[in-house]
Design an enzyme around this catalytic site. Structure first.
Site, PDB file in Angstrom:
ATOM      1  N   LYS A 106      32.040  53.429  93.883  1.00 21.53           N
ATOM      2  CA  LYS A 106      30.771  52.821  93.468  1.00 21.53           C
ATOM      3  C   LYS A 106      29.749  53.936  93.296  1.00 21.53           C
ATOM      4  O   LYS A 106      29.544  54.740  94.221  1.00 21.53           O
ATOM      5  CB  LYS A 106      30.290  51.841  94.540  1.00 21.53           C
ATOM      6  CG  LYS A 106      31.128  50.592  94.621  1.00 21.53           C
ATOM      7  CD  LYS A 106      30.615  49.635  95.678  1.00 21.53           C
ATOM      8  CE  LYS A 106      31.386  48.329  95.621  1.00 21.53           C
ATOM      9  NZ  LYS A 106      32.854  48.483  95.667  1.00 21.53           N
ATOM     10  N   ASP A 143      33.575  51.229  89.960  1.00 19.07           N
ATOM     11  CA  ASP A 143      33.321  49.801  90.204  1.00 19.07           C
ATOM     12  C   ASP A 143      32.029  49.362  89.517  1.00 19.07           C
ATOM     13  O   ASP A 143      31.151  50.181  89.238  1.00 19.07           O
ATOM     14  CB  ASP A 143      33.169  49.546  91.716  1.00 19.07           C
ATOM     15  CG  ASP A 143      34.501  49.574  92.453  1.00 19.07           C
ATOM     16  OD1 ASP A 143      35.554  49.457  91.803  1.00 19.07           O
ATOM     17  OD2 ASP A 143      34.476  49.718  93.684  1.00 19.07           O
ATOM     18  N   ARG A 193      38.911  47.673  83.627  1.00 18.26           N
ATOM     19  CA  ARG A 193      39.291  46.684  84.647  1.00 18.26           C
ATOM     20  C   ARG A 193      38.367  45.484  84.476  1.00 18.26           C
ATOM     21  O   ARG A 193      37.166  45.569  84.712  1.00 18.26           O
ATOM     22  CB  ARG A 193      39.121  47.290  86.033  1.00 18.26           C
ATOM     23  CG  ARG A 193      39.361  46.281  87.160  1.00 18.26           C
ATOM     24  CD  ARG A 193      39.082  46.902  88.520  1.00 18.26           C
ATOM     25  NE  ARG A 193      40.045  47.940  88.829  1.00 18.26           N
ATOM     26  CZ  ARG A 193      39.825  48.924  89.717  1.00 18.26           C
ATOM     27  NH1 ARG A 193      38.677  48.986  90.355  1.00 18.26           N
ATOM     28  NH2 ARG A 193      40.743  49.834  89.942  1.00 18.26           N
ATOM     29  N   ARG A 297      31.147  39.464 100.056  1.00 14.82           N
ATOM     30  CA  ARG A 297      31.519  39.048  98.680  1.00 14.82           C
ATOM     31  C   ARG A 297      32.846  38.289  98.702  1.00 14.82           C
ATOM     32  O   ARG A 297      33.017  37.310  97.985  1.00 14.82           O
ATOM     33  CB  ARG A 297      31.577  40.259  97.750  1.00 14.82           C
ATOM     34  CG  ARG A 297      30.189  40.815  97.417  1.00 14.82           C
ATOM     35  CD  ARG A 297      30.225  41.814  96.278  1.00 14.82           C
ATOM     36  NE  ARG A 297      30.889  43.063  96.612  1.00 14.82           N
ATOM     37  CZ  ARG A 297      30.325  44.072  97.281  1.00 14.82           C
ATOM     38  NH1 ARG A 297      29.082  43.977  97.704  1.00 14.82           N
ATOM     39  NH2 ARG A 297      30.990  45.183  97.521  1.00 14.82           N
TER      40      ARG A 297
HETATM   41  P1  FDA Z   1      38.790  32.967  91.480  1.00 15.90           P
HETATM   42  O1  FDA Z   1      37.585  33.315  92.305  1.00 15.90           O
HETATM   43  O2  FDA Z   1      38.741  31.736  90.652  1.00 15.90           O
HETATM   44  O3  FDA Z   1      40.035  32.924  92.452  1.00 15.90           O
HETATM   45  C1  FDA Z   1      41.306  32.450  92.034  1.00 15.90           C
HETATM   46  C2  FDA Z   1      42.151  32.209  93.278  1.00 15.90           C
HETATM   47  O4  FDA Z   1      42.348  33.443  93.984  1.00 15.90           O
HETATM   48  C3  FDA Z   1      41.476  31.306  94.306  1.00 15.90           C
HETATM   49  O5  FDA Z   1      41.736  29.952  94.036  1.00 15.90           O
HETATM   50  C4  FDA Z   1      42.124  31.768  95.597  1.00 15.90           C
HETATM   51  O6  FDA Z   1      43.438  31.262  95.715  1.00 15.90           O
HETATM   52  C5  FDA Z   1      42.246  33.249  95.380  1.00 15.90           C
HETATM   53  N1  FDA Z   1      41.037  33.964  95.886  1.00 15.90           N
HETATM   54  C6  FDA Z   1      40.092  34.570  95.126  1.00 15.90           C
HETATM   55  N2  FDA Z   1      39.155  35.156  95.916  1.00 15.90           N
HETATM   56  C7  FDA Z   1      39.544  34.898  97.188  1.00 15.90           C
HETATM   57  C8  FDA Z   1      38.998  35.245  98.461  1.00 15.90           C
HETATM   58  N3  FDA Z   1      37.895  35.986  98.571  1.00 15.90           N
HETATM   59  N4  FDA Z   1      39.627  34.830  99.575  1.00 15.90           N
HETATM   60  C9  FDA Z   1      40.766  34.125  99.496  1.00 15.90           C
HETATM   61  N5  FDA Z   1      41.344  33.762  98.304  1.00 15.90           N
HETATM   62  C10 FDA Z   1      40.745  34.140  97.181  1.00 15.90           C
HETATM   63  N6  FDA Z   1      33.738  42.339  91.248  1.00 15.90           N
HETATM   64  C11 FDA Z   1      32.633  43.026  90.891  1.00 15.90           C
HETATM   65  O7  FDA Z   1      31.565  42.442  90.719  1.00 15.90           O
HETATM   66  N7  FDA Z   1      32.696  44.388  90.709  1.00 15.90           N
HETATM   67  C12 FDA Z   1      33.865  45.071  90.845  1.00 15.90           C
HETATM   68  O8  FDA Z   1      33.878  46.299  90.675  1.00 15.90           O
HETATM   69  C13 FDA Z   1      35.032  44.353  91.209  1.00 15.90           C
HETATM   70  N8  FDA Z   1      36.230  44.995  91.337  1.00 15.90           N
HETATM   71  C14 FDA Z   1      37.375  44.239  91.503  1.00 15.90           C
HETATM   72  C15 FDA Z   1      38.621  44.872  91.471  1.00 15.90           C
HETATM   73  C16 FDA Z   1      39.784  44.110  91.539  1.00 15.90           C
HETATM   74  C17 FDA Z   1      41.117  44.802  91.463  1.00 15.90           C
HETATM   75  C18 FDA Z   1      39.699  42.691  91.670  1.00 15.90           C
HETATM   76  C19 FDA Z   1      40.940  41.841  91.724  1.00 15.90           C
HETATM   77  C20 FDA Z   1      38.472  42.083  91.740  1.00 15.90           C
HETATM   78  C21 FDA Z   1      37.307  42.845  91.684  1.00 15.90           C
HETATM   79  N9  FDA Z   1      36.047  42.243  91.756  1.00 15.90           N
HETATM   80  C22 FDA Z   1      34.931  42.972  91.418  1.00 15.90           C
HETATM   81  C23 FDA Z   1      35.920  40.843  92.269  1.00 15.90           C
HETATM   82  C24 FDA Z   1      35.909  39.828  91.135  1.00 15.90           C
HETATM   83  O9  FDA Z   1      34.719  39.947  90.398  1.00 15.90           O
HETATM   84  C25 FDA Z   1      35.988  38.391  91.688  1.00 15.90           C
HETATM   85  O10 FDA Z   1      34.878  38.113  92.489  1.00 15.90           O
HETATM   86  C26 FDA Z   1      37.249  38.104  92.482  1.00 15.90           C
HETATM   87  O11 FDA Z   1      38.369  38.743  91.948  1.00 15.90           O
HETATM   88  C27 FDA Z   1      37.536  36.588  92.501  1.00 15.90           C
HETATM   89  O12 FDA Z   1      37.742  36.120  91.200  1.00 15.90           O
HETATM   90  P2  FDA Z   1      39.194  35.683  90.617  1.00 15.90           P
HETATM   91  O13 FDA Z   1      39.281  36.202  89.237  1.00 15.90           O
HETATM   92  O14 FDA Z   1      40.241  36.112  91.540  1.00 15.90           O
HETATM   93  O15 FDA Z   1      39.125  34.120  90.465  1.00 15.90           O
END
Ligand code: FDA
Length: 316
Positions: A106, A143, A193, A297
């Site tokens: 970050k 990030d 990403r 978060r």
């Molecule tokens: P969604 O939130 O709809 O989740 C889908 C499913 O995944 C849920 O139903 C649950 O099963 C599971 N799940 C998701 N989050 C969970 C949790 N916290 N606890 C338990 N289960 C959970 N954001 C950002 O603002 N800046 C960044 O730099 C990054 N970097 C980043 C890197 C990587 C590799 C990932 C995977 C994510 C990020 N993020 C991020 C976070 C991203 O913005 C987001 O908040 C989370 O990935 C959750 O969104 P999903 O796409 O997983 O979908």
């Protein structure tokens, strides 16, 4: 998007809540789910296990919104040591193992918020990390933080990419600007990403409803998959993972030409399923003592986590 997310993120900003959560015994077990350790040696042990199971990693040394220079300097020193440790690890079990291991950083941890000179300090620190990473054969991805930092962060990446073309960028689908950013970055062949976005943002800059964010994500993904770069599909959402697989098939991408990325401790079975079928899976692994912002978060992303949040606040 979890409708309680803004409430949890707003409460998490209070000093009293932070004091309570960081000292609650309930927090310790929750932290362990998402953060494998506070030290580099604990991190390396966790990374070895991930690599042995066929998953690559991107490692984040926790810390953000640093307001003193010494702390930014010590984050740089820690990253340099981390890059050395990662370069020494065995990646032979990772399918398509030619892709390097990675650190995620970050810019606010590297000094971006240190007043007027902050962006220049962070950009210089990023250059130091990238120079070392390039020598060690490790990649770096920056990030995405809250929207007030987006323009400055993208400017720093644009400035660094001619020298370090493998430098990755995170794009948050919830921001209105991100479709344009994806187009520019895809045209430039950058590693992107794509995530939904994890911060509390106003409706002047970001979609607020889950369905809108998901649609924006799909539009961005379409742009990236049709472009010349290596898309990094950062989501645990089954619908988006299926859409990525379909788009990869349509655009003729082999498993090694894009990545699925997930966070440490979330949907581990799915990570293993994708890796077992030969897809490239990278797990984002955070470590260190500054886990509070990261943990809140993660809690805010999921309604089921609200019960934990309230229990920790109630002190039991
Ligand atoms: P969604 O939130 O709809 O989740 C889908 C499913 O995944 C849920 O139903 C649950 O099963 C599971 N799940 C998701 N989050 C969970 C949790 N916290 N606890 C338990 N289960 C959970 N954001 C950002 O603002 N800046 C960044 O730099 C990054 N970097 C980043 C890197 C990587 C590799 C990932 C995977 C994510 C990020 N993020 C991020 C976070 C991203 O913005 C987001 O908040 C989370 O990935 C959750 O969104 P999903 O796409 O997983 O979908």
């Amino acid at each position: 998007m979890n409708p309680l997310r803004p409430v949890i993120l707003a409460a998490a900003g209070s000093d009293r809540v932070k004091r309570t959560l960081t000292t609650s015994p309930v927090s310790a077990s929750m932290v362990r789910r998402f953060v494998p350790g506070e030290t580099r040696s604990a991190l390396v042990a966790a990374v070895r296990e991930l690599l042995a199971s066929g998953r690559a990693v991107s490692v984040d040394f926790l810390g953000e919104y640093t307001t003193d220079r010494a702390r930014a300097d010590s984050a740089v020193a820690e990253y340099l040591a981390l890059i050395n440790d990662l370069a020494a690890l065995d990646t032979s079990a990772v399918p398509g193992g030619a892709a390097p291991l990675e650190v995620s950083v970050k810019l606010s941890a590297l000094g971006q918020s240190l007043g007027a000179d902050g962006p220049a300090i962070a950009a210089e620190n990023l250059r130091v990390l990238c120079t070392k990473a390039g020598e060690a054969g490790v990649w770096v991805t920056v990030d995405a933080e809250d929207h007030t930092t987006t323009a400055s962060t993208l400017a720093a990446i644009r400035q660094a990419r001619p020298e370090f073309p493998w430098l990755g960028t995170v794009v948050q689908a919830y921001l209105y600007r991100s479709e344009d950013d994806c187009r520019d970055l895809a045209n430039a062949g950058a590693r992107v990403r794509l995530c939904k976005g994890a911060y509390r943002e106003p409706d002047t800059v970001a979609h607020q409803h889950r369905a809108e964010v998901d649609r924006a994500y799909l539009r961005c993904l379409h742009t990236l998959m049709h472009g010349p770069s290596r898309p990094l599909v950062a989501s645990h959402d089954p619908a988006l993972i299926a859409a990525a697989a379909a788009l990869a098939a349509q655009t003729g991408r082999a498993p090694g030409d894009f990545e699925y990325q997930m966070l440490y401790g979330i949907r581990t079975d799915e990570q293993l399923r994708l890796a077992a079928r030969g897809d490239f899976v990278r797990v984002y692994v955070p470590y260190g003592t500054q886990w509070y912002g990261y943990l809140t978060r993660r809690l805010a992303e999921r309604p089921a986590n609200l019960a934990f949040f309230l229990r920790a606040l109630a002190g039991n």
